[in-house]
Design an enzyme around this catalytic site. Sequence first.
Site, PDB file in Angstrom:
ATOM      1  N   ASN A  37      14.204   0.474  24.779  1.00 25.32           N
ATOM      2  CA  ASN A  37      14.485   1.333  26.023  1.00 25.32           C
ATOM      3  C   ASN A  37      14.638   2.683  25.502  1.00 25.32           C
ATOM      4  OD1 ASN A  37      14.719   1.945  28.692  1.00 25.32           O
ATOM      5  ND2 ASN A  37      16.962   0.744  29.039  1.00 25.32           N
ATOM      6  N   HIS A 122      23.665  -9.642  37.915  1.00 23.48           N
ATOM      7  CA  HIS A 122      24.527  -8.595  38.032  1.00 23.48           C
ATOM      8  C   HIS A 122      24.902  -8.094  39.330  1.00 23.48           C
ATOM      9  CE1 HIS A 122      23.139  -6.683  33.918  1.00 23.48           C
ATOM     10  NE2 HIS A 122      23.214  -7.774  33.993  1.00 23.48           N
ATOM     11  N   TYR A 159      28.134   3.256  34.686  1.00 27.61           N
ATOM     12  CA  TYR A 159      27.318   2.312  34.071  1.00 27.61           C
ATOM     13  C   TYR A 159      27.174   1.004  34.918  1.00 27.61           C
ATOM     14  CZ  TYR A 159      26.267  -1.605  31.430  1.00 27.61           C
ATOM     15  OH  TYR A 159      25.833  -2.829  31.189  1.00 27.61           O
ATOM     16  N   GLU A 247      32.455  -8.364  27.571  1.00 29.83           N
ATOM     17  CA  GLU A 247      31.378  -7.812  26.358  1.00 29.83           C
ATOM     18  C   GLU A 247      31.586  -6.517  25.983  1.00 29.83           C
ATOM     19  OE1 GLU A 247      27.698  -8.210  28.549  1.00 29.83           O
ATOM     20  OE2 GLU A 247      26.439  -7.058  27.250  1.00 29.83           O
ATOM     21  N   ARG A 294      25.264 -11.908  21.637  1.00 36.16           N
ATOM     22  CA  ARG A 294      24.248 -11.213  22.553  1.00 36.16           C
ATOM     23  C   ARG A 294      22.841 -10.567  21.989  1.00 36.16           C
ATOM     24  NH1 ARG A 294      24.024 -10.966  27.104  1.00 36.16           N
ATOM     25  NH2 ARG A 294      24.351  -8.654  27.714  1.00 36.16           N
ATOM     26  N   HIS A 323      21.012 -11.244  25.522  1.00 32.23           N
ATOM     27  CA  HIS A 323      20.538 -10.350  26.315  1.00 32.23           C
ATOM     28  C   HIS A 323      19.366 -10.255  27.258  1.00 32.23           C
ATOM     29  CE1 HIS A 323      20.177  -5.514  26.106  1.00 32.23           C
ATOM     30  NE2 HIS A 323      21.083  -5.723  27.023  1.00 32.23           N
ATOM     31  N   ASP A 327      15.115  -4.476  30.597  1.00 34.61           N
ATOM     32  CA  ASP A 327      14.306  -3.633  29.572  1.00 34.61           C
ATOM     33  C   ASP A 327      13.658  -4.656  28.782  1.00 34.61           C
ATOM     34  OD1 ASP A 327      17.291  -2.785  29.537  1.00 34.61           O
ATOM     35  OD2 ASP A 327      16.818  -2.713  27.441  1.00 34.61           O
ATOM     36  N   GLU A 350      21.514 -14.164  30.250  1.00 39.34           N
ATOM     37  CA  GLU A 350      21.544 -12.989  31.188  1.00 39.34           C
ATOM     38  C   GLU A 350      20.221 -12.874  31.939  1.00 39.34           C
ATOM     39  OE1 GLU A 350      22.204  -9.153  29.255  1.00 39.34           O
ATOM     40  OE2 GLU A 350      22.491  -8.174  31.241  1.00 39.34           O
TER      41      GLU A 350
HETATM   42  C1  CS2 Z   1      23.449  -3.982  29.423  1.00 32.65           C
HETATM   43  C2  CS2 Z   1      22.339  -3.611  29.538  1.00 32.65           C
HETATM   44  O1  CS2 Z   1      22.500  -5.963  30.046  1.00 32.65           O
HETATM   45  C3  CS2 Z   1      23.598  -5.582  29.486  1.00 32.65           C
HETATM   46  O2  CS2 Z   1      24.374  -6.147  29.086  1.00 32.65           O
HETATM   47  O3  CS2 Z   1      24.360  -3.728  28.316  1.00 32.65           O
HETATM   48  O4  CS2 Z   1      21.851  -3.142  30.713  1.00 32.65           O
HETATM   49  C4  CS2 Z   1      21.967  -2.382  28.444  1.00 32.65           C
HETATM   50  O5  CS2 Z   1      22.691  -1.172  28.680  1.00 32.65           O
HETATM   51  C5  CS2 Z   1      20.429  -1.963  28.574  1.00 32.65           C
HETATM   52  O6  CS2 Z   1      19.818  -2.995  28.001  1.00 32.65           O
HETATM   53  C6  CS2 Z   1      20.124  -0.616  27.033  1.00 32.65           C
HETATM   54  O7  CS2 Z   1      18.642  -0.806  27.316  1.00 32.65           O
HETATM   55 MG    MG Z   2      25.610  -5.163  27.581  1.00 33.95          MG
END
Ligand code: CS2
Ligand code: MG
Length: 413
Positions: A37, A122, A159, A247, A294, A323, A327, A350
């Site tokens: 990303n 999320h 964020y 996290e 992760r 993860h 992206d 996730e």
């Molecule tokens: C984040 C992500 O999913 C997560 O836990 O930390 O959104 C992360 O910021 C992005 O994948 C960065 O490319």
């Molecule tokens: Mg994260």
Amino acid sequence: MQIAKAEVLVASPGRNFVTLRLTTDDGFVGLGDATLNGRELAVASYLGEHVVPLLIGRDAHQIEDTWQYLYRGAYWRGGPVTMAAIAAVDTALWDIKAKVAGLPLYQLLGGASRRGLLAYGHASGMDLPELYASIREHLEAGYTAIRVQSGIPGLPSVYGVASSRNAGVGDGDPRYDHEPARRGAGPVEEAWDTRAYLRHVPAVLEAVRSEFGPELVLLHDVHHRLTPIQAAKLGKSLEPYDLFWLEDVTPAENSAALRRVREHTTTPLAIGEVFNTIWDYRQLFEEQLIDYVRSAVTHAGGITALRRIFDYAAVYQIKSGVHGPTDVSPVGLAAAIHMGLAIPNFGIQEYMRHSTETHELFRPSYAFADGMLVPGEGPGLGVEYDDAIAQAHPYAAAYLPVNRLRDGSMHDW
Ligand code: CS2
Ligand code: MG
């Protein structure tokens, strides 16, 4: 069976994805995700200039040897660009092997160890009413595990908090297009105030726990923003709200920082979305400083490498928590879902959901129902890349935001 063709495909169905497509001399096609990303073209170039020429004519069945050839052979080991490139080759070769066998990939990894993968979505809101509405949308969509991110009084944006209030959790949700990459000539700059965050977040989790009850699986992402002692304090203060995990509490490159956090709290810890190799986990595993891994298939060198990381983690009763942001492409996510179905130490997956355009381009066959993901029963990964749709979505430069303290100092994003 030789690799006859290797194509690096870059497309942007709402956000950029880099995909490697390998074709064998007898016509089997395999896909791998190489998306990094905000730095996508570096991996596309690494693959196109330095890896593709080495692949043509290689035996497509020699997955381990190809992995070692690209990892050891480069001399320059590790790093996100190299490991995303190796991951794409490795994933595409596993896809091919499973298609040759006529089996879904998870069967080659040992077969199903469970009915499906517990998945978390999320939820977010700038204030409590928005956050509750977002959690309710996720519950209605079937999620039983939810990551909770909240706005902070005094900060215009934070964020992980969706900018659009009317967004739901369905396909094409603008919430997920926005987060976290944004298009433009340069990164968006966000402001950050650690003390304001630390004051606010425990109250948010207390409110969410009391509103939604003890059963709901709750997670929270700190995105590498605290010092060890701040993280220790946060973990301790969140203990009454029974998080599944906290996290990325501190910047991931300082493993020893988590010793301090562990000394003070029993809140489970997850880290590793920015790690690239098994070596990054060594101290964390051996000192038992974390509870969940992760890493994504895409960023940790592929299925071959991530499977070794999971086996190493299992020695210490550490589980997977792969993860799965938007992206990571549907190719990378499909690989994670096949692995998650097979491995003994699965924890959680996730699952943010991709946009409609992204689904049209990749046509994944995994499915989400009743809070769980299943990979599909077709041969290979179960993802098909549509070139015509890709052509309608050319690459567009996009950056992750950067983060500054109120005095202008750069802070971790
Ligand atoms: C984040 C992500 O999913 C997560 O836990 O930390 O959104 C992360 O910021 C992005 O994948 C960065 O490319
Ligand atoms: Mg994260």
